[in-house]
Write an enzyme that holds these catalytic residues in place. Sequence first.
Site, short mmCIF file in Angstrom:
data_model
loop_
_atom_site.label_atom_id
_atom_site.label_comp_id
_atom_site.label_asym_id
_atom_site.label_seq_id
_atom_site.Cartn_x
_atom_site.Cartn_y
_atom_site.Cartn_z
N ASP A 104 6.28 59.22 -27.20
CA ASP A 104 6.89 57.73 -27.83
C ASP A 104 6.50 57.40 -29.33
O ASP A 104 6.93 58.61 -30.02
CB ASP A 104 6.34 56.91 -26.71
CG ASP A 104 7.77 55.83 -27.08
OD1 ASP A 104 8.42 55.34 -26.68
OD2 ASP A 104 7.04 54.73 -28.14
N TYR A 162 18.31 49.03 -29.80
CA TYR A 162 17.33 48.51 -29.49
C TYR A 162 16.43 48.50 -30.64
O TYR A 162 15.80 47.40 -31.38
CB TYR A 162 16.51 48.88 -28.83
CG TYR A 162 15.45 49.59 -28.92
CD1 TYR A 162 14.27 49.57 -28.34
CD2 TYR A 162 16.33 51.41 -28.73
CE1 TYR A 162 13.69 51.14 -29.17
CE2 TYR A 162 15.70 52.27 -28.24
CZ TYR A 162 14.44 51.65 -29.22
OH TYR A 162 13.85 53.23 -29.16
N TYR A 253 8.79 49.24 -34.96
CA TYR A 253 10.32 49.61 -36.16
C TYR A 253 10.37 49.17 -36.69
O TYR A 253 11.60 49.07 -37.20
CB TYR A 253 10.91 48.63 -34.50
CG TYR A 253 10.89 49.55 -33.52
CD1 TYR A 253 11.26 50.97 -32.85
CD2 TYR A 253 9.29 49.25 -32.11
CE1 TYR A 253 11.06 51.68 -31.73
CE2 TYR A 253 9.88 49.76 -30.79
CZ TYR A 253 10.37 50.74 -30.40
OH TYR A 253 9.84 51.07 -29.62
N HIS A 314 11.30 58.60 -19.17
CA HIS A 314 10.88 58.89 -20.41
C HIS A 314 9.22 58.60 -20.34
O HIS A 314 8.57 58.66 -21.31
CB HIS A 314 11.24 57.42 -21.14
CG HIS A 314 10.33 57.29 -22.98
ND1 HIS A 314 10.86 57.81 -23.35
CD2 HIS A 314 9.56 56.13 -23.06
CE1 HIS A 314 10.55 58.05 -24.79
NE2 HIS A 314 9.04 56.51 -24.16
#
Length: 342
Positions: A104, A162, A253, A314
């Site tokens: 990730d 997202y 992010y 994931h």
Amino acid sequence: MTFPVTEQVLKTARHTTFYLACGAEPAPLVVFVHGWPELSISWRHQLPCFGSLGFRAVAPDMRGYGRSSVYARHEDYALEHAVSDMVELLDALGREKAIWVGHDWGSPVVWSLASHHPERCLGVANLCVPYLAAGFAPRTLVPLVDRVVYPREEYPAGQWDYQLFYEESFENANAAFEANVRNTVKALFRKGNPSGRGKPSRTARVRRDGGWFGGAGQAPDLPLDTDVLTEADLQTYVAALERTGFFGPDSWYMNEESNLAFAARAPGGRPLRMPVLFLHGEYDYTCETVASSLADPMRRDCANLTEVRVPSGHWMAQEKPVAVNAALARWLVARFPELWAA
């Protein structure tokens, strides 16, 4: 021989890194780097395995998580700072080089180490998130969207919608995760589902829905998926995320411009020349690398690449630890025979 997993802390003038460690201290070093919204314990199945195989296995809590430093500004979670944390950790462990393994958001950290500090990498392995030399950000990801699954008119940003929601509605995203942390963790950490292949990911509708979880403002109360987490694991994640909140994890992010600029400054050039392993999650429909072109830039820019498909979603290292450990061990044997104890 088995080794205990121990808790360690590195404190410097700029940052505190908590980490788990297993294996003999002089042994070859493997560093496992977690992603969103995980902890060092996300590598709980890997640490004792590789410690017992003759490695020193280390897994830090990344900045903003667990018992490592938490910061109050988005910009403190730019990749450049996380890479500096890992170089600092490597120095403190007295090593020049390590094998780095990421998942990730941990993957862009590891890829950045490989491109900016190739001299500190014996090899790199990453789960789910492939190498993008230009940087891991919507600007580089959206052009690689599978437009069969995500028609441009309906899903302009594809499964990466997202990430744009964080940029446009950070407080909304943050509040939804923090509304009920226990339910958030249960809703997020779920095994892969083969029936989702070829269908849009839920991450493609976040802006349209007005937020995560269908715009409900909080996660639903789902049963614990015991193929990914035990009740004890759940309690550890919940306690840590309730203590630190989601501001730090979500802020990873919020640094598209600085992360792209950081990628552009990489001195290593193309391609990466150290041995590279990439594990595809067959049922990871956000980081979809099996049927889409998302992994193509990695294939172009890694000169010594090994690829393995894992039948998982994931959360690969937690859902399919035997398959992940086997793939890592096979790669280490094939590419680094000199690291193995006689």
